[in-house]
Write an enzyme that holds these catalytic residues in place. Structure first.
Site, PDB file in Angstrom:
ATOM      1  N   HIS A 169     -20.183 -32.441  15.142  1.00 11.24           N
ATOM      2  CA  HIS A 169     -18.919 -31.762  14.863  1.00 11.24           C
ATOM      3  C   HIS A 169     -19.170 -30.270  14.692  1.00 11.24           C
ATOM      4  O   HIS A 169     -19.124 -29.708  13.597  1.00 11.24           O
ATOM      5  CB  HIS A 169     -18.289 -32.356  13.605  1.00 11.24           C
ATOM      6  CG  HIS A 169     -16.849 -31.992  13.427  1.00 11.24           C
ATOM      7  ND1 HIS A 169     -15.888 -32.281  14.371  1.00 11.24           N
ATOM      8  CD2 HIS A 169     -16.207 -31.359  12.418  1.00 11.24           C
ATOM      9  CE1 HIS A 169     -14.715 -31.853  13.943  1.00 11.24           C
ATOM     10  NE2 HIS A 169     -14.886 -31.277  12.772  1.00 11.24           N
ATOM     11  N   SER A 190     -12.523 -27.613  14.808  1.00 12.72           N
ATOM     12  CA  SER A 190     -11.979 -28.745  14.063  1.00 12.72           C
ATOM     13  C   SER A 190     -10.461 -28.560  13.906  1.00 12.72           C
ATOM     14  O   SER A 190      -9.757 -28.499  14.912  1.00 12.72           O
ATOM     15  CB  SER A 190     -12.686 -28.885  12.722  1.00 12.72           C
ATOM     16  OG  SER A 190     -12.412 -30.127  12.133  1.00 12.72           O
ATOM     17  N   ASP A 208     -20.205 -36.226  17.917  1.00  7.94           N
ATOM     18  CA  ASP A 208     -19.183 -35.943  16.907  1.00  7.94           C
ATOM     19  C   ASP A 208     -18.605 -37.249  16.373  1.00  7.94           C
ATOM     20  O   ASP A 208     -18.062 -38.056  17.131  1.00  7.94           O
ATOM     21  CB  ASP A 208     -18.075 -35.090  17.531  1.00  7.94           C
ATOM     22  CG  ASP A 208     -17.154 -34.461  16.499  1.00  7.94           C
ATOM     23  OD1 ASP A 208     -17.035 -34.995  15.387  1.00  7.94           O
ATOM     24  OD2 ASP A 208     -16.531 -33.433  16.831  1.00  7.94           O
TER      25      ASP A 208
END
Length: 634
Positions: A609, A489, A577
């Site tokens: 994600h 991320s 995601d």
């Protein structure tokens, strides 16, 4: 430290030992204290099991039957017949609340929250004022987070409180009535008000600055008698404190504060899974203790009766209290402990008899002696800002000129903390040093530290990472020619920044669901989340709809410098995601393949994600090891 101190290397730990689902996890005791639930593997996934409090796993029964994705979050209802859990589809984060009938655990789970695509459950909790119900927050109206009562036995859904506007929220008292309200203004200022129970009028109590609270104000609790609001705020300090605000007078009282240490709000991100910010009594809601950030997490006990319980629990482990559950009476307790080499060991404690017993170790095949200790470290950034980090060095190897992996946390408004980290353990087991740094913008180290990141994406935030590497080199731990960077991320963004803005600094990089284009990322976030981004992404990065700010965002985005990448790169992404679009990784990979730069791309069709299914996680870790061993050596 001489090389003679490092003659014995631990056994080679296989990837599956570190990244397969734990044998046991996340235990919770039933309200009546007679049973416990926990997560354990079945059908190839994490599922919920239930057993009597005096039984062992051989006598337990698996009560959920998910074979597609593991369960993470579950809760007991107040009726011993029902157990509830949250589940999404292949990582798309469209969470639903499901009911399990413990009288008939082989029956299919019932979806209590049938929702259209794009709507989700944001949380579920007990509602003592309405026995047989749970309070569920969900957006049946796409842009509104309304509160609903769900009758567990029948599935009947009743609107409990309708959100007045996209930034208006309420806190309920013990009787389920609105007691306090919060309103987020356009400039990011958050105002808390007391609600008159008779007229519904609002009386302002406190206004808090926006960017100082990028994740919002946490925790937010109503005292059991409804007379006070309990929140985490700086209140005349650079560090986050736990305070009570009186609903009548507005007087602020500090309930818990430590010198140079902040309240740890990470537990509010995944309630019931991560150790909580505030421990509360299950039945009364009284605050028992608060958690603070430090070289090791610190528990500050606030309740005299709980002090006796905590003293007994503290003798069970040399770690730090993690998750905690009890029955309604406060007699029966189940606790887990944070530890760097023996994680989440669960204990049962009977406060009436004083007896305790270990319930399970989540990773019984791992010997703590084979794992690497994690040490807290501190050093200054180039502008003098104090930086805190964590260093994991391989066991049995002289800590001199090692290949080093800089492991960057996500968020960026989270923080790394002392405890078990399977990624660090795997790399250390293969002879790599692992350094984690709480760069500016990380929470947990004070207001000044967090707000120092405003406008500093790909700027001073990246300089902090470089300064951390220089520190490790200067200390003699790291070989300057064998430095890797990786993260997920925001950590993936940091890895991409590393290989685009400072392409000569890193010998290898791993980007997991990383942000490549800041403007595109912000435009693609779910619409209901945007009102809550004023204190974070808009405050720290900018507004992509303002042309000059979009230009600045592009300049700080790796996608604008992809032609600078010469570093071997591993990219991983989940096709579902909803935070970082797959297209961002596609563009990075396509550009490198076109130029002949070494790149490997792992795309998982059943992930979102981050990777959650064990087979995908293991495949990713195999690729990470190959990547770093090829380009950093051992």
């Amino acid at each position: 430290m001489s090389s003679a101190d490092h003659e014995t290397r631990p056994r080679r730990i296989e990837i599956e030992e570190l990244f397969a689902d734990p044998s046991f996890a996340n235990p919770k005791i039933s309200p009546d204290g007679s049973r416990m639930a926990y997560l354990a593997p079945e059908h190839g996934r994490r599922n919920v099991w239930v057993r009597g409090i005096d039984q062992d796993h051989d006598q337990a029964r698996c009560v959920t039957h998910d074979d597609r994705r593991g369960i993470t979050t579950y809760l007991w209802s107040d009726d011993p017949r029902w157990l509830l859990y949250l589940q999404d589809t292949d990582g798309n984060e469209d969470w639903h609340l499901y009911r399990v009938d413990l009288d008939d655990p082989d029956a299919p789970a019932v979806d209590l929250t049938p929702l259209p695509e794009g709507s989700r459950v944001f949380g579920a909790e007990e509602l003592p004022s309405h026995p047989g119900h749970v309070l569920v927050t969900m957006n049946r109206r796409p842009m509104a987070l309304d509160l609903f009562r769900v009758e567990v036995a029948t599935g009947e859904i009743t609107l409990h409180h309708e959100q007045a506007g996209p930034t208006e929220n309420v806190l309920l008292d013990h009787d389920g009535r609105p007691a306090f309200a919060s309103h987020l203004e356009e400039d990011g200022t958050l105002e808390f008000s007391a609600i008159d129970p008779d007229t519904g009028d609002h009386k302002s109590l406190i206004r808090l600055g926006g960017a100082e609270y990028p994740l919002g104000v946490h925790p937010q609790l109503v005292t059991p008698d409804g007379s006070g609001l309990v929140i985490g705020t700086y209140h005349e300090s650079d560090h986050l404190r736990l305070v009570r605000i009186d609903r009548e007078t507005g007087e602020t009282t500090v309930l818990a504060a430590l010198e140079d240490q902040s309240l740890d709000i990470m537990g509010t991100m995944v309630p019931g899974v991560l150790p909580p910010t505030v421990y509360t009594h299950r039945r009364t809601g009284e605050i028992l203790a608060a958690r603070f950030v430090g070289p090791r997490p610190h528990i500050e006990v606030l309740d005299d009766d709980f002090a006796e319980v905590y003293a007994k629990l503290s003798t069970l482990s040399d770690g730090v209290l993690g998750t905690l559950s009890s029955d309604d009476t406060g007699r029966h307790w189940i606790a887990t402990f944070v530890h760097d080499r023996d994680p989440a060991v669960a204990w049962y404690y009977d406060h009436e008899t004083g007896q305790s017993r270990r319930l399970f170790r989540p990773y019984p095949h791992l010997d703590p002696a084979d794992l690497a200790p994690m040490e807290a470290v501190e050093f200054p950034a180039r502008d003098g800002l104090p930086l805190h980090g964590l260093l994991t060095l391989p066991v049995g190897v002289a800590p001199e000129r090692l290949p080093l992996v800089l492991l960057v946390h996500g968020g960026p408004w989270t923080h790394d903390t002392w405890g078990y980290n399977p990624q660090a353990q795997l790399l250390a087991n293969r002879g790599h040093a692992v350094l984690q740094v709480n760069f500016r913008g990380s929470t947990g180290y004070g207001r000044r530290h967090t707000t120092a990141a405003i406008g500093q994406f790909a700027g001073a935030m990246h300089d902090d990472l470089l300064d951390a590497v220089d520190w490790a080199v200067d200390q003699g731990y790291a070989d300057p020619d064998r430095i890797g960077i990786m993260g997920g991320s925001y950590g993936g963004y940091a890895a991409l920044v590393g290989v685009t803005f400072t392409p000569d600094r890193f010998a290898a990089a791993v980007d997991i669901v990383g942000i490549a284009d800041l403007a595109s990322f912000m435009r693609n976030l779910p619409p209901f989340s945007r009102p809550y981004l004023m204190t974070s992404w808009y405050a720290y990065v900018g507004d992509p709809d303002i042309p000059e700010q979009e230009v600045d965002m592009l300049e700080r985005s790796p996608i604008s410098r992809v032609d600078k990448i010469t570093t071997p790169l591993l990219v991983a992404h989940g096709a579902n995601d909803v935070r970082v679009m797959q297209g961002e990784s596609d563009k990075i990979v396509a550009s490198l393949e076109e130029r002949g730069v070494p790149v490997e791309y792992l795309l998982a069709e059943d992930e979102g994600h981050g990777f959650a299914n064990p087979e995908n996680e293991i495949r990713l870790q195999e690729a990470i090891l190959r990547h770093f061993e090829e380009h950093l050596g051992e």
